[in-house]
Enzyme design. Structure first.
Site: not given
Ligand code: PLP
Length: 401
Positions: A137, A222, A251
């Site tokens: 994700f 990520d 986050k």
């Molecule tokens: N990458 C990871 C691993 C995430 O857990 C999330 C959100 O849950 C995102 C990207 C996306 O982040 P945002 O909701 O700030 O766009």
């Protein structure tokens, strides 16, 4: 199931004027303090979700509130066409903490990943394919969404951005098999969060690093959910003693104020020129001063404590020998409890919220725990006690040790 939930009074009610993107609980939190949240009726909840790994330092943190208040009165927006010492200070700290060299600031996780994808393709100079992992994700905008190899997220949104090849998570041979002359990068989460706190083999990231070295590929990690001390290291990749080429963050970076960042190595930074990418709001002064404070607070000692708390939580849960917890997935305070499929984890989560503990769910029937990094043993004991009582109440087999 819905009938039961209605009895719990937790049915979604407030989508009258909202686009229907969330199933919201009909609880409204009006303020927070440390590890606690308070609803508009004055009920106090123990926060074991932290806004999904965001408010790692808890709510209403005095020194964060003070720097934010101060900044609001001074300057709350300035164009990125002008210098910013607070941005430069934060970039320096992120570079020192990661071992990478330069930083781009944006506003969110998905934006950080969009930037990472663009930077990798720019570096590729014609090579554009990025290998990603099934179940990953990376966000909801078209590039990050296309990198998130989960068909359920894609439904209705085709055509996707081309140039992503997905392989099973935690499968090194699968990565090796799909590399070709178009491949520019491999992009992974160190632990898959949304897919249910899926922790790969210890050597997974090391092997990806080696593949990238041998094939002149960029390693993109990520750390949006795993960064900022969450897993018991400042960045999760530091469990493996490696340094990726690109790291994405959001986050926990500013404890809840909107901020995203991409940290890159020199070789990536060198291909980016003015006009290659940008953001009007990216790195806004209020988020930046708070993030500068957050990073100072998350010291090595603080992170050691997160690691110890994670082990404690794991130990307390294990001790209860709850048969219907099939697996405890725990890295620092990033925790997933795989629940027997006979029990709907969403119902269990709602029962916990009824008992005034805020938790989440993820992946395939996994209870998701992302408590603030400032919890103490007494909060862990309370959570585990309530969990045990609930399993009993739900008439679920619990062996007493
Ligand atoms: N990458 C990871 C691993 C995430 O857990 C999330 C959100 O849950 C995102 C990207 C996306 O982040 P945002 O909701 O700030 O766009």
């Amino acid at each position: 199931m819905n009938i039961i939930l209605k009895e719990h009074g937790l049915e979604t009610t407030n989508n009258k004027f909202h686009v229907n993107t969330y199933n919201r609980f009909n609880i409204e939190f009006t303020h927070g303090d440390g590890v606690y949240l308070f609803d508009k009726d004055g009920n106090k909840y123990l926060d074991f979700l932290s806004g999904i790994a965001v408010t790692g330092l808890g709510h209403n943190h005095k020194s964060l509130v003070n720097v934010a208040k101060n900044q609001v009165g001074n300057l709350w927006h300035v164009s990125n066409l002008f210098e910013s010492t607070p941005q430069e200070n934060l970039a320096k700290k992120l570079s020192e903490r990661s071992g990478l060299s330069k930083v781009f600031f944006c506003n969110s996780g998905t934006e950080a990943n969009e930037a990472a994808i663009k930077f990798a393709r720019k570096y590729g100079n014609g090579k554009s394919t990025i290998i990603v992992a099934n179940g990953g994700f990376h966000g909801r905008t078209m590039g990050s969404l296309s990198a998130s190899a989960q068909e359920k997220l894609w439904e209705g949104f085709y055509p996707l951005t081309p140039g992503f090849k997905s392989v099973p998570f935690n499968d090194i041979d699968a990565i090796k098999n799909v590399i070709d002359e178009k491949t520019v990068a491999i992009m992974v989460e160190p632990i898959q969060g949304e897919s249910g706190i899926v922790i790969p083999d210890k050597s997974y990231l090391n092997e990806i690093r080696e593949i990238c070295n041998n094939n002149n590929l960029l390693m993109i990690v990520d750390e949006i959910q795993t960064g900022f001390g969450r897993t018991g290291k400042f960045f999760a990749f530091q469990h493996n003693n490696i340094i990726p080429d690109i790291v994405t963050l959001a986050k926990g970076i500013a404890n809840g104020l909107p901020l995203g960042a991409v940290i890159v190595s020199d070789k990536v930074a060198n291909v980016i020129k003015p006009g290659s990418h940008g953001s009007t709001f990216g790195g806004n002064p209020i988020s930046i001063v708070v993030a500068n404070k957050v990073i100072d607070i998350i010291s090595d000692q603080f992170i050691d404590n997160v690691k110890a708390l994670g082990l404690l939580l794991e130990k307390y849960i294990e001790k209860e020998k709850i048969e219907d917890i099939l697996e405890i997935r725990c890295k620092g305070l990033m925790v997933g409890l795989k629940i027997d499929p006979a029990i709907d984890v969403k119902l269990l989560a709602k029962e916990l919220i009824n008992e005034k503990i805020v938790v989440g769910t993820a992946g395939n029937n996994v209870l998701r725990l992302l408590p603030p990094l400032i919890i103490t043993e007494k909060h862990i004991q309370h959570f585990v006690y309530i969990l045990k009582v609930l399993f009993k109440k739900m008439n679920i087999s619990t062996k007493v040790s």
